[in-house]
Motif scaffolding. Structure first.
Motif, PDB file in Angstrom:
ATOM      1  N   ASN A  46      -4.638  -1.052  -7.002  1.00 22.91           N
ATOM      2  CA  ASN A  46      -3.297  -1.178  -6.437  1.00 22.91           C
ATOM      3  C   ASN A  46      -3.088  -0.329  -5.175  1.00 22.91           C
ATOM      4  OD1 ASN A  46      -0.641  -2.049  -6.238  1.00 22.91           O
ATOM      5  ND2 ASN A  46       0.137  -0.339  -7.454  1.00 22.91           N
ATOM      6  N   CYS A  47      -4.075  -0.326  -4.304  1.00 24.80           N
ATOM      7  CA  CYS A  47      -3.943   0.430  -3.047  1.00 24.80           C
ATOM      8  C   CYS A  47      -2.738  -0.094  -2.254  1.00 24.80           C
ATOM      9  CB  CYS A  47      -5.204   0.286  -2.202  1.00 24.80           C
ATOM     10  SG  CYS A  47      -6.734   0.625  -3.095  1.00 24.80           S
ATOM     11  N   MET A  48      -2.467  -1.386  -2.411  1.00 26.32           N
ATOM     12  CA  MET A  48      -1.359  -1.996  -1.675  1.00 26.32           C
ATOM     13  C   MET A  48       0.001  -1.531  -2.169  1.00 26.32           C
ATOM     14  SD  MET A  48      -1.739  -5.883  -0.651  1.00 26.32           S
ATOM     15  CE  MET A  48      -2.495  -6.328   0.884  1.00 26.32           C
ATOM     16  N   GLY A  49       0.018  -0.834  -3.320  1.00 24.69           N
ATOM     17  CA  GLY A  49       1.273  -0.281  -3.802  1.00 24.69           C
ATOM     18  C   GLY A  49       1.811   0.783  -2.850  1.00 24.69           C
ATOM     19  N   CYS A  50       0.922   1.338  -2.016  1.00 26.72           N
ATOM     20  CA  CYS A  50       1.340   2.371  -1.057  1.00 26.72           C
ATOM     21  C   CYS A  50       0.967   2.003   0.382  1.00 26.72           C
ATOM     22  CB  CYS A  50       0.681   3.707  -1.387  1.00 26.72           C
ATOM     23  SG  CYS A  50       1.255   4.429  -2.933  1.00 26.72           S
ATOM     24  N   HIS A  51      -0.198   1.349   0.553  1.00 25.26           N
ATOM     25  CA  HIS A  51      -0.724   1.061   1.903  1.00 25.26           C
ATOM     26  C   HIS A  51      -0.483  -0.381   2.310  1.00 25.26           C
ATOM     27  CE1 HIS A  51      -3.126   4.752   2.372  1.00 25.26           C
ATOM     28  NE2 HIS A  51      -3.384   4.661   1.083  1.00 25.26           N
ATOM     29  N   THR A  52      -0.682  -0.649   3.635  1.00 21.54           N
ATOM     30  CA  THR A  52      -0.709  -2.022   4.126  1.00 21.54           C
ATOM     31  C   THR A  52      -2.077  -2.313   4.732  1.00 21.54           C
ATOM     32  OG1 THR A  52       0.262  -1.187   6.184  1.00 21.54           O
ATOM     33  CG2 THR A  52       1.739  -2.298   4.660  1.00 21.54           C
TER      34      THR A  52
ATOM     35  N   ARG B  65     -10.405   4.791  13.016  1.00 18.95           N
ATOM     36  CA  ARG B  65      -9.572   5.987  13.165  1.00 18.95           C
ATOM     37  C   ARG B  65     -10.203   7.210  12.525  1.00 18.95           C
ATOM     38  NH1 ARG B  65      -5.005   3.690  11.363  1.00 18.95           N
ATOM     39  NH2 ARG B  65      -5.089   4.545   9.267  1.00 18.95           N
ATOM     40  N   GLN B  66     -10.684   7.069  11.306  1.00 17.38           N
ATOM     41  CA  GLN B  66     -11.167   8.228  10.556  1.00 17.38           C
ATOM     42  C   GLN B  66     -12.686   8.294  10.445  1.00 17.38           C
ATOM     43  OE1 GLN B  66      -9.276  10.532  10.086  1.00 17.38           O
ATOM     44  NE2 GLN B  66      -7.417  10.109   8.941  1.00 17.38           N
ATOM     45  N   GLY B  67     -13.352   7.168  10.517  1.00 16.74           N
ATOM     46  CA  GLY B  67     -14.806   7.157  10.368  1.00 16.74           C
ATOM     47  C   GLY B  67     -15.208   7.218   8.898  1.00 16.74           C
TER      48      GLY B  67
ATOM     49  N   LYS C  60       1.203  12.380  -0.983  1.00 18.29           N
ATOM     50  CA  LYS C  60      -0.102  12.504  -1.628  1.00 18.29           C
ATOM     51  C   LYS C  60      -0.832  11.175  -1.771  1.00 18.29           C
ATOM     52  CE  LYS C  60       0.684  16.602  -4.370  1.00 18.29           C
ATOM     53  NZ  LYS C  60       1.066  17.106  -5.679  1.00 18.29           N
ATOM     54  N   MET C  61      -2.107  11.183  -1.354  1.00 19.73           N
ATOM     55  CA  MET C  61      -3.017  10.080  -1.660  1.00 19.73           C
ATOM     56  C   MET C  61      -3.512  10.329  -3.080  1.00 19.73           C
ATOM     57  SD  MET C  61      -5.131   7.565  -1.109  1.00 19.73           S
ATOM     58  CE  MET C  61      -6.763   7.064  -1.651  1.00 19.73           C
ATOM     59  N   VAL C  62      -3.682   9.268  -3.864  1.00 21.10           N
ATOM     60  CA  VAL C  62      -4.150   9.421  -5.239  1.00 21.10           C
ATOM     61  C   VAL C  62      -5.579   9.974  -5.242  1.00 21.10           C
ATOM     62  CG1 VAL C  62      -4.577   8.193  -7.403  1.00 21.10           C
ATOM     63  CG2 VAL C  62      -2.782   7.402  -5.847  1.00 21.10           C
TER      64      VAL C  62
HETATM   65  C1  HEC Z   1       0.546   6.507  -4.597  1.00 20.70           C
HETATM   66  C2  HEC Z   1       0.333   6.010  -3.269  1.00 20.70           C
HETATM   67  C3  HEC Z   1      -1.097   5.698  -2.827  1.00 20.70           C
HETATM   68  C4  HEC Z   1      -2.001   4.820  -3.382  1.00 20.70           C
HETATM   69  C5  HEC Z   1      -1.819   3.965  -4.630  1.00 20.70           C
HETATM   70  C6  HEC Z   1      -3.163   4.856  -2.539  1.00 20.70           C
HETATM   71  N1  HEC Z   1      -2.978   5.710  -1.500  1.00 20.70           N
HETATM   72 FE1  HEC Z   1      -4.272   6.058   0.025  1.00 20.70          FE
HETATM   73  N2  HEC Z   1      -2.984   7.406   0.842  1.00 20.70           N
HETATM   74  C7  HEC Z   1      -1.724   7.679   0.354  1.00 20.70           C
HETATM   75  C8  HEC Z   1      -1.057   8.597   1.252  1.00 20.70           C
HETATM   76  C9  HEC Z   1       0.345   9.130   1.086  1.00 20.70           C
HETATM   77  C10 HEC Z   1      -1.965   8.859   2.304  1.00 20.70           C
HETATM   78  C11 HEC Z   1      -1.741   9.769   3.523  1.00 20.70           C
HETATM   79  C12 HEC Z   1      -1.953  11.218   3.164  1.00 20.70           C
HETATM   80  C13 HEC Z   1      -1.701  12.110   4.361  1.00 20.70           C
HETATM   81  O1  HEC Z   1      -2.033  11.724   5.485  1.00 20.70           O
HETATM   82  O2  HEC Z   1      -1.166  13.193   4.132  1.00 20.70           O
HETATM   83  C14 HEC Z   1      -3.165   8.100   2.013  1.00 20.70           C
HETATM   84  C15 HEC Z   1      -4.273   8.069   2.827  1.00 20.70           C
HETATM   85  C16 HEC Z   1      -5.358   7.223   2.658  1.00 20.70           C
HETATM   86  C17 HEC Z   1      -6.453   7.101   3.580  1.00 20.70           C
HETATM   87  C18 HEC Z   1      -6.576   7.832   4.913  1.00 20.70           C
HETATM   88  C19 HEC Z   1      -5.705   7.105   5.920  1.00 20.70           C
HETATM   89  C20 HEC Z   1      -5.600   7.734   7.268  1.00 20.70           C
HETATM   90  O3  HEC Z   1      -5.332   7.006   8.220  1.00 20.70           O
HETATM   91  O4  HEC Z   1      -5.746   8.938   7.395  1.00 20.70           O
HETATM   92  C21 HEC Z   1      -7.313   6.182   3.049  1.00 20.70           C
HETATM   93  C22 HEC Z   1      -8.613   5.689   3.646  1.00 20.70           C
HETATM   94  C23 HEC Z   1      -6.746   5.730   1.796  1.00 20.70           C
HETATM   95  N3  HEC Z   1      -5.548   6.392   1.584  1.00 20.70           N
HETATM   96  C24 HEC Z   1      -7.316   4.778   0.980  1.00 20.70           C
HETATM   97  C25 HEC Z   1      -6.752   4.332  -0.212  1.00 20.70           C
HETATM   98  C26 HEC Z   1      -7.408   3.399  -1.097  1.00 20.70           C
HETATM   99  C27 HEC Z   1      -8.733   2.747  -0.847  1.00 20.70           C
HETATM  100  C28 HEC Z   1      -6.571   3.226  -2.158  1.00 20.70           C
HETATM  101  C29 HEC Z   1      -6.813   2.398  -3.401  1.00 20.70           C
HETATM  102  C30 HEC Z   1      -8.081   2.607  -4.079  1.00 20.70           C
HETATM  103  C31 HEC Z   1      -5.390   4.036  -1.920  1.00 20.70           C
HETATM  104  N4  HEC Z   1      -5.540   4.693  -0.736  1.00 20.70           N
HETATM  105  C32 HEC Z   1      -4.299   4.091  -2.766  1.00 20.70           C
HETATM  106  C33 HEC Z   1      -1.139   7.152  -0.781  1.00 20.70           C
HETATM  107  C34 HEC Z   1      -1.726   6.251  -1.634  1.00 20.70           C
END
Ligand code: HEC
Length: 144
Positions: free
Chosen positions: A58-64, A82-84, A104-106
């Protein structure tokens, strides 16, 4: 105020005009070749496995991706550029939530293989020809 007849003409005219534009744009998209735009030949097993992880977690629950998803966390279409791969791997395998900007990223704690698959998926997504989408943020350099 439009009369009933004028309103009907306005409705029909608008519907016909925009239907024609919609059909023309659809033909244009298909004629240019979706496999060529997406570089289908680069869609390896790792890319597909990464896509499955993307859906299952469910990465799309937070990201696009390509603007689709939720707006809590950064757009990831061009995250590979962007990040490599190394930074992305560190984020995905981390046991503590990655949050340099507050939200917070999970902390998924993915294995090396899972992280590699997601990275392959991001690389493939980043190489799709999207006619310049997403545009670079207009204020990017001014905020530095
Ligand atoms: C609960 C919300 C949430 C979920 C679900 C989530 N993320 Fe994130 N993620 C974040 C947040 C918030 C950040 C940015 C953190 C920061 O920059 O302080 C992030 C950052 C990232 C980044 C770095 C992006 C950047 O431009 O710096 C990556 C790559 C990433 N996530 C991948 C994933 C992937 C793959 C999944 C699913 C497996 C996932 N995320 C699921 C909240 C989430």
């Amino acid at each position: 105020m439009l009369s009933k007849k004028q309103a009907l003409l306005f409705f029909l005219g608008g519907t016909i005009m925009f239907s024609i534009i919609f059909i023309a744009l659809s033909i244009d998209t298909v004629a240019k070749g979706i496999p060529q735009h997406t570089h289908e030949e680069n869609m390896t097993k790792a890319v597909v496995a990464g896509r499955v992880l993307w859906d299952e977690n469910n990465c799309m629950g937070c990201h696009t991706l390509m603007g689709e998803g939720a707006y809590y966390a950064p757009e990831l279409t061009k995250v590979y550029d962007r990040q490599g791969p190394d930074v992305i791997k560190a984020i995905l395998t981390s046991k503590v939530p990655w949050a340099p900007h507050g939200r917070k990223m999970v902390a998924y704690g993915f294995s090396d293989q899972e992280a590699e698959n997601l990275i392959a998926f991001f690389k493939w997504i980043g190489e799709i020809d999207l006619n310049g989408y997403p545009a670079p943020p207009p204020l990017k350099n001014k905020l530095k």
